[in-house]
Each structure stands twice: as structure tokens, then as C-alpha cells.
Design a protein around this motif. Structure first.
Motif, PDB file in Angstrom:
ATOM      1  N   ILE A 107     -40.804 -55.629  33.647  1.00 35.17           N
ATOM      2  CA  ILE A 107     -40.597 -54.309  34.247  1.00 35.17           C
ATOM      3  C   ILE A 107     -39.497 -54.373  35.305  1.00 35.17           C
ATOM      4  O   ILE A 107     -38.589 -53.530  35.348  1.00 35.17           O
ATOM      5  N   SER A 108     -39.565 -55.368  36.164  1.00 41.51           N
ATOM      6  CA  SER A 108     -38.578 -55.506  37.236  1.00 41.51           C
ATOM      7  C   SER A 108     -37.172 -55.702  36.676  1.00 41.51           C
ATOM      8  O   SER A 108     -36.195 -55.145  37.205  1.00 41.51           O
ATOM      9  N   GLU A 109     -37.057 -56.465  35.621  1.00 43.55           N
ATOM     10  CA  GLU A 109     -35.745 -56.691  35.000  1.00 43.55           C
ATOM     11  C   GLU A 109     -35.177 -55.399  34.428  1.00 43.55           C
ATOM     12  O   GLU A 109     -33.972 -55.142  34.515  1.00 43.55           O
ATOM     13  N   ARG A 110     -36.045 -54.587  33.837  1.00 45.79           N
ATOM     14  CA  ARG A 110     -35.582 -53.297  33.297  1.00 45.79           C
ATOM     15  C   ARG A 110     -35.168 -52.359  34.441  1.00 45.79           C
ATOM     16  O   ARG A 110     -34.216 -51.581  34.297  1.00 45.79           O
ATOM     17  N   MET A 111     -35.875 -52.417  35.543  1.00 48.50           N
ATOM     18  CA  MET A 111     -35.513 -51.604  36.707  1.00 48.50           C
ATOM     19  C   MET A 111     -34.138 -52.010  37.230  1.00 48.50           C
ATOM     20  O   MET A 111     -33.323 -51.158  37.604  1.00 48.50           O
ATOM     21  N   LEU A 112     -33.887 -53.302  37.249  1.00 51.71           N
ATOM     22  CA  LEU A 112     -32.586 -53.807  37.693  1.00 51.71           C
ATOM     23  C   LEU A 112     -31.466 -53.250  36.818  1.00 51.71           C
ATOM     24  O   LEU A 112     -30.430 -52.790  37.327  1.00 51.71           O
ATOM     25  N   GLU A 113     -31.667 -53.281  35.517  1.00 46.62           N
ATOM     26  CA  GLU A 113     -30.664 -52.748  34.590  1.00 46.62           C
ATOM     27  C   GLU A 113     -30.424 -51.263  34.843  1.00 46.62           C
ATOM     28  O   GLU A 113     -29.278 -50.796  34.865  1.00 46.62           O
ATOM     29  N   TYR A 114     -31.515 -50.539  35.019  1.00 40.88           N
ATOM     30  CA  TYR A 114     -31.382 -49.102  35.259  1.00 40.88           C
ATOM     31  C   TYR A 114     -30.668 -48.828  36.580  1.00 40.88           C
ATOM     32  O   TYR A 114     -29.836 -47.913  36.664  1.00 40.88           O
ATOM     33  N   ASN A 115     -30.960 -49.613  37.600  1.00 39.50           N
ATOM     34  CA  ASN A 115     -30.319 -49.423  38.904  1.00 39.50           C
ATOM     35  C   ASN A 115     -28.806 -49.623  38.814  1.00 39.50           C
ATOM     36  O   ASN A 115     -28.032 -48.891  39.441  1.00 39.50           O
ATOM     37  N   HIS A 116     -28.377 -50.613  38.047  1.00 40.70           N
ATOM     38  CA  HIS A 116     -26.938 -50.832  37.860  1.00 40.70           C
ATOM     39  C   HIS A 116     -26.301 -49.632  37.159  1.00 40.70           C
ATOM     40  O   HIS A 116     -25.224 -49.160  37.550  1.00 40.70           O
ATOM     41  N   LYS A 117     -26.973 -49.157  36.129  1.00 34.39           N
ATOM     42  CA  LYS A 117     -26.462 -48.009  35.371  1.00 34.39           C
ATOM     43  C   LYS A 117     -26.418 -46.764  36.251  1.00 34.39           C
ATOM     44  O   LYS A 117     -25.427 -46.021  36.249  1.00 34.39           O
ATOM     45  N   LYS A 118     -27.482 -46.537  37.015  1.00 32.29           N
ATOM     46  CA  LYS A 118     -27.545 -45.357  37.882  1.00 32.29           C
ATOM     47  C   LYS A 118     -26.435 -45.388  38.929  1.00 32.29           C
ATOM     48  O   LYS A 118     -25.785 -44.366  39.194  1.00 32.29           O
ATOM     49  N   LYS A 119     -26.206 -46.551  39.512  1.00 33.71           N
ATOM     50  CA  LYS A 119     -25.168 -46.661  40.540  1.00 33.71           C
ATOM     51  C   LYS A 119     -23.794 -46.353  39.960  1.00 33.71           C
ATOM     52  O   LYS A 119     -23.003 -45.612  40.564  1.00 33.71           O
ATOM     53  N   PHE A 120     -23.508 -46.902  38.786  1.00 35.21           N
ATOM     54  CA  PHE A 120     -22.208 -46.658  38.151  1.00 35.21           C
ATOM     55  C   PHE A 120     -22.022 -45.167  37.868  1.00 35.21           C
ATOM     56  O   PHE A 120     -20.977 -44.583  38.194  1.00 35.21           O
ATOM     57  N   GLU A 121     -23.026 -44.543  37.268  1.00 36.55           N
ATOM     58  CA  GLU A 121     -22.927 -43.121  36.926  1.00 36.55           C
ATOM     59  C   GLU A 121     -22.838 -42.250  38.172  1.00 36.55           C
ATOM     60  O   GLU A 121     -22.097 -41.258  38.200  1.00 36.55           O
ATOM     61  N   LEU A 122     -23.572 -42.628  39.213  1.00 35.93           N
ATOM     62  CA  LEU A 122     -23.548 -41.847  40.448  1.00 35.93           C
ATOM     63  C   LEU A 122     -22.181 -41.920  41.123  1.00 35.93           C
ATOM     64  O   LEU A 122     -21.653 -40.906  41.603  1.00 35.93           O
ATOM     65  N   LEU A 123     -21.588 -43.107  41.149  1.00 36.84           N
ATOM     66  CA  LEU A 123     -20.264 -43.250  41.756  1.00 36.84           C
ATOM     67  C   LEU A 123     -19.215 -42.450  40.984  1.00 36.84           C
ATOM     68  O   LEU A 123     -18.313 -41.853  41.583  1.00 36.84           O
ATOM     69  N   GLN A 124     -19.344 -42.427  39.660  1.00 42.37           N
ATOM     70  CA  GLN A 124     -18.427 -41.614  38.858  1.00 42.37           C
ATOM     71  C   GLN A 124     -18.594 -40.135  39.190  1.00 42.37           C
ATOM     72  O   GLN A 124     -17.610 -39.391  39.285  1.00 42.37           O
ATOM     73  N   HIS A 125     -19.834 -39.736  39.380  1.00 41.86           N
ATOM     74  CA  HIS A 125     -20.117 -38.339  39.719  1.00 41.86           C
ATOM     75  C   HIS A 125     -19.519 -37.989  41.079  1.00 41.86           C
ATOM     76  O   HIS A 125     -18.922 -36.921  41.261  1.00 41.86           O
ATOM     77  N   TRP A 126     -19.674 -38.890  42.034  1.00 36.75           N
ATOM     78  CA  TRP A 126     -19.115 -38.658  43.364  1.00 36.75           C
ATOM     79  C   TRP A 126     -17.584 -38.577  43.320  1.00 36.75           C
ATOM     80  O   TRP A 126     -16.972 -37.776  44.035  1.00 36.75           O
ATOM     81  N   LYS A 127     -16.960 -39.392  42.493  1.00 35.85           N
ATOM     82  CA  LYS A 127     -15.497 -39.353  42.371  1.00 35.85           C
ATOM     83  C   LYS A 127     -15.030 -37.984  41.893  1.00 35.85           C
ATOM     84  O   LYS A 127     -14.051 -37.428  42.406  1.00 35.85           O
ATOM     85  N   ILE A 128     -15.734 -37.449  40.897  1.00 33.83           N
ATOM     86  CA  ILE A 128     -15.386 -36.127  40.371  1.00 33.83           C
ATOM     87  C   ILE A 128     -15.527 -35.067  41.460  1.00 33.83           C
ATOM     88  O   ILE A 128     -14.654 -34.211  41.646  1.00 33.83           O
ATOM     89  N   ILE A 129     -16.625 -35.138  42.204  1.00 37.19           N
ATOM     90  CA  ILE A 129     -16.878 -34.154  43.262  1.00 37.19           C
ATOM     91  C   ILE A 129     -15.825 -34.250  44.362  1.00 37.19           C
ATOM     92  O   ILE A 129     -15.256 -33.242  44.802  1.00 37.19           O
ATOM     93  N   LEU A 130     -15.533 -35.470  44.811  1.00 37.73           N
ATOM     94  CA  LEU A 130     -14.566 -35.653  45.899  1.00 37.73           C
ATOM     95  C   LEU A 130     -13.157 -35.267  45.463  1.00 37.73           C
ATOM     96  O   LEU A 130     -12.387 -34.710  46.258  1.00 37.73           O
ATOM     97  N   ASN A 131     -12.817 -35.557  44.217  1.00 38.64           N
ATOM     98  CA  ASN A 131     -11.505 -35.132  43.706  1.00 38.64           C
ATOM     99  C   ASN A 131     -11.407 -33.614  43.668  1.00 38.64           C
ATOM    100  O   ASN A 131     -10.366 -33.032  44.000  1.00 38.64           O
ATOM    101  N   ARG A 132     -12.490 -32.976  43.255  1.00 36.41           N
ATOM    102  CA  ARG A 132     -12.505 -31.517  43.209  1.00 36.41           C
ATOM    103  C   ARG A 132     -12.360 -30.929  44.611  1.00 36.41           C
ATOM    104  O   ARG A 132     -11.601 -29.980  44.831  1.00 36.41           O
ATOM    105  N   LEU A 133     -13.086 -31.511  45.568  1.00 40.60           N
ATOM    106  CA  LEU A 133     -13.001 -31.027  46.945  1.00 40.60           C
ATOM    107  C   LEU A 133     -11.614 -31.269  47.529  1.00 40.60           C
ATOM    108  O   LEU A 133     -11.066 -30.429  48.249  1.00 40.60           O
TER     109      LEU A 133
END
Length: 258
Positions: A214-240
Motif C-alpha cells: 500500500i505504501s509503495e502505491r501511495m508513493l507512486e501516486y504522490n509522484h504522479k500527483k506532484k507532477f500533474e499539480l506542478l503542470q497545472h500551476w504552470k498553466i495558471i501562472l502563465n495565464r495570470l
């Protein structure tokens, strides 16, 4: 303008009262530098109870310990504050898992613990709804129950939508309304959280769940979430940034015309 929240519950709550489609930008808690590392010297499963004013906490723990005894399981469960008056992140990661009876739908501690890849156990949506109807377990879900303990069946202001079919988020009386809004809680959005439908089901899952997996799967998800979130923030900051550039350009142009 950007309207955002760090959890889906708040986003839906804002939309209900304002009609604004709110962006969800979850917290990633990058300030934490420890991860799940269970130790034989910290065999206790941590119990994170609901608000101290909820009497069901003791009943839940008593029933769980009785169930563990009936299953003849070598599992030890202790309340968080019994283990630590004040804790550090490195304390938590050394325990096998954390069992929750949540007092709120979004708690920063859960963001932090998930980011540390600590296995988490929560009541299923149906069970939590039942417990909330009976004991008001998620006591800090609404301002009235948080501040005064008053249980209401409606909000003091109307929904943005005139013909709304969505139940009132501050209705603490109707089962379907409570269940509808609890489904937006953080712990029902993230993968790899273990849900239990009863006390015995919890005991069974504590005995059988592969916590390392379970912990290993959480680690994988956390990496994926961080990458997607940073991409989302880039789009928002570029728009602003683009909007600010054209706004300044327009302001300068207007001044020159004057």
C-alpha cells in the motif's frame, strides 16, 4: 481571476453557493522530508479519533479492541495523544498505519500523512454516514456544529441555483444529504486508502492488508500527483502573467491617450 481550493469538498461547496466552478489544487506537503519506515519498536497502530467531544471515540476503540481479541490477533491500537502529547513526523512514519474516525472532511494532517506514504484506514462512506447520523462524528463539517454543537437542517443562505436538486451541504439531519456531501471528503478521493465497513471488517483488514505494498502505491501516486499539480500551476501562472501583461499594456495606452 482564479478561484481555487485545495480540496474537492470546498470546491463543490463554493459552487453550490456562488455558481463558480472552482479549481482543485491539492496540497503536496513538500516540506516533509521523512517517509514511511515502520519499526519493530513502534508496533502500535495509531488511532486518530474524532473531536474530543464525540463520546463514540471510546466506544469505537473498545469495540475494536474486543474484535481484535475475538480474532486472536496480535494487533495493538492506541490513540494518537496517548502515544504522543506532541509528535513529530518521524514519530508517525515508524508505526504500521493510522486508523481514522475523521472529525472533518479535509484535514491538513491527512495530506501530510498521505505524502509520507503512511497506510491509512477510514470508515467506508456508508459506515461514516451512519456514524455521523448517530453520533455526529464529523463534527467540524459545518460551522454550527463546530462552534455551538447546533444541528441544523439547512443553511442560513440559499444556493446560487434557484432550482437546485443538490441537497443542502449544511443539512445535518437528512441521511442522503449527509452522504452526498461526505463523498467529497479528501479521504474518498485518493487511491490506496483502505476502507472498512464495520469494526470486524477493520480488524480483518488490519490483519490481512499488505501495508508495504500500500505504501509503495501511495508513493507512486504522490509522484504522479506532484507532477500533474506542478503542470497545472504552470498553466495558471502563465495565464495570470499573460493577463497582467495585457492589463498593464492597456493601462499605459489609456494614460497616453489622456
Amino acid at each position: 481571476n482564479i478561484v481555487a481550493g485545495n480540496n474537492l469538498y470546498d470546491a463543490e461547496y463554493i459552487r453550490y453557493f456562488t455558481g463558480i466552478n472552482t479549481i482543485v489544487l491539492p496540497s503536496i506537503c513538500d516540506y516533509i522530508n521523512v517517509v514511511y519506515n515502520p519499526s519493530d519498536t513502534h508496533r502500535e497502530y495509531i488511532f486518530a479519533p474524532s473531536s474530543l467531544s464525540v463520546e463514540y471515540n471510546k466506544e469505537f476503540l473498545d469495540e475494536l479492541n474486543f474484535s481484535i481479541k475475538r480474532f486472536n490477533a496480535s494487533i495493538i491500537v492506541k490513540p494518537l495523544r496517548q502515544l504522543y502529547r506532541f509528535y513529530r513526523y518521524e514519530n508517525l512514519v515508524r508505526h504500521p498505519a493510522i486508523i481514522y474516525l475523521p472529525y472533518q472532511v479535509s484535514i491538513m494532517s491527512i495530506f501530510e500523512q498521505y505524502s509520507m506514504n503512511i497506510p491509512l484506514f477510514f470508515p467506508s462512506l456508508d459506515l461514516l454516514t451512519d456514524l455521523h447520523v448517530k453520533y455526529c462524528v464529523v463534527r467540524e463539517r459545518t460551522w454550527d456544529t463546530t462552534l455551538s454543537g447546533t444541528i441544523r437542517n439547512s443553511s442560513t443562505i440559499p444556493s446560487y441555483y434557484t432550482n437546485v436538486t443538490i441537497p443542502d451541504p449544511n443539512n445535518e439531519v437528512d441521511y442522503s444529504a449527509i452522504r452526498y456531501w461526505l463523498k467529497y471528503a479528501d479521504f474518498y478521493q485518493w487511491p490506496h486508502i483502505t476502507y472498512f465497513n464495520s469494526i470486524d471488517d477493520l480488524t480483518s483488514k488490519l490483519m490481512q492488508t499488505n501495508l508495504t505494498f500500500i505504501s509503495e502505491r501511495m508513493l507512486e501516486y504522490n509522484h504522479k500527483k506532484k507532477f500533474e499539480l506542478l503542470q497545472h500551476w504552470k498553466i495558471i501562472l502563465n495565464r495570470l502573467s499573460t493577463s497582467s501583461f495585457f492589463l498593464r499594456k492597456k493601462t499605459i495606452s489609456n494614460r497616453k491617450q489622456k
